[in-house]
Design an enzyme around this catalytic site. Sequence first.
Site, mmCIF file in Angstrom:
data_model
loop_
_atom_site.group_PDB
_atom_site.id
_atom_site.type_symbol
_atom_site.label_atom_id
_atom_site.label_comp_id
_atom_site.label_asym_id
_atom_site.label_seq_id
_atom_site.Cartn_x
_atom_site.Cartn_y
_atom_site.Cartn_z
ATOM 1 C CB ILE A 31 -27.951 -23.883 24.876
ATOM 2 C CG1 ILE A 31 -27.285 -23.714 26.220
ATOM 3 C CG2 ILE A 31 -27.282 -23.072 23.782
ATOM 4 C CD1 ILE A 31 -25.887 -24.313 26.280
ATOM 5 C CG HIS A 99 -29.791 -28.711 14.365
ATOM 6 N ND1 HIS A 99 -28.571 -28.728 13.734
ATOM 7 C CD2 HIS A 99 -30.144 -27.409 14.474
ATOM 8 C CE1 HIS A 99 -28.197 -27.493 13.473
ATOM 9 N NE2 HIS A 99 -29.140 -26.664 13.904
ATOM 10 C CG HIS A 101 -34.000 -24.786 15.075
ATOM 11 N ND1 HIS A 101 -33.321 -24.162 16.097
ATOM 12 C CD2 HIS A 101 -33.096 -24.952 14.084
ATOM 13 C CE1 HIS A 101 -32.069 -23.949 15.731
ATOM 14 N NE2 HIS A 101 -31.903 -24.417 14.510
#
Length: 117
Positions: A31, A99, A101
């Site tokens: 985001i 997560h 990246h």
Amino acid sequence: MSDCIFCKIIAGQIPCKKVYEDDDILAFHDINPAAPVHFLIIPKKHIPTLADATVEDTAVLGKMMVMAGQLAKQEGCADGFRTIINNGRVGCQEVYHVHMHVLGGDEPLGPLLTRKH
Ligand code: AMP
Ligand code: ZN
């Protein structure tokens, strides 16, 4: 995990710009992109940090690595990219659901870290 933002994205309760999904993993655009290409790959299983991963998680974590390369190419990283997994306080992790990246673009991303201490 009911209060985990990434579990809510997996459940479809929070929207995302999806890059890829299968039974084990989801990839979506960050985001707040830090590079021209910046998406995240997450396991569908709620694993807070890599320090919480077990041998049972080996396959899904391996799949995240393999898909990073394929999806980076698909998203336009023709000449390289960088993967980062932040873990815990020292790793400056903000969202406690593992997560990866995936960052890239046309220009080199620069050095990984500038030593502060
Ligand atoms: P980290 O500091 O490694 O925990 O990174 C968390 C990342 O998640 C940051 O780059 C955020 O911009 C990103 N992020 C947080 N909320 C969302 C969201 N709803 N959709 C996409 N990316 C998000
Ligand atoms: Zn979660």
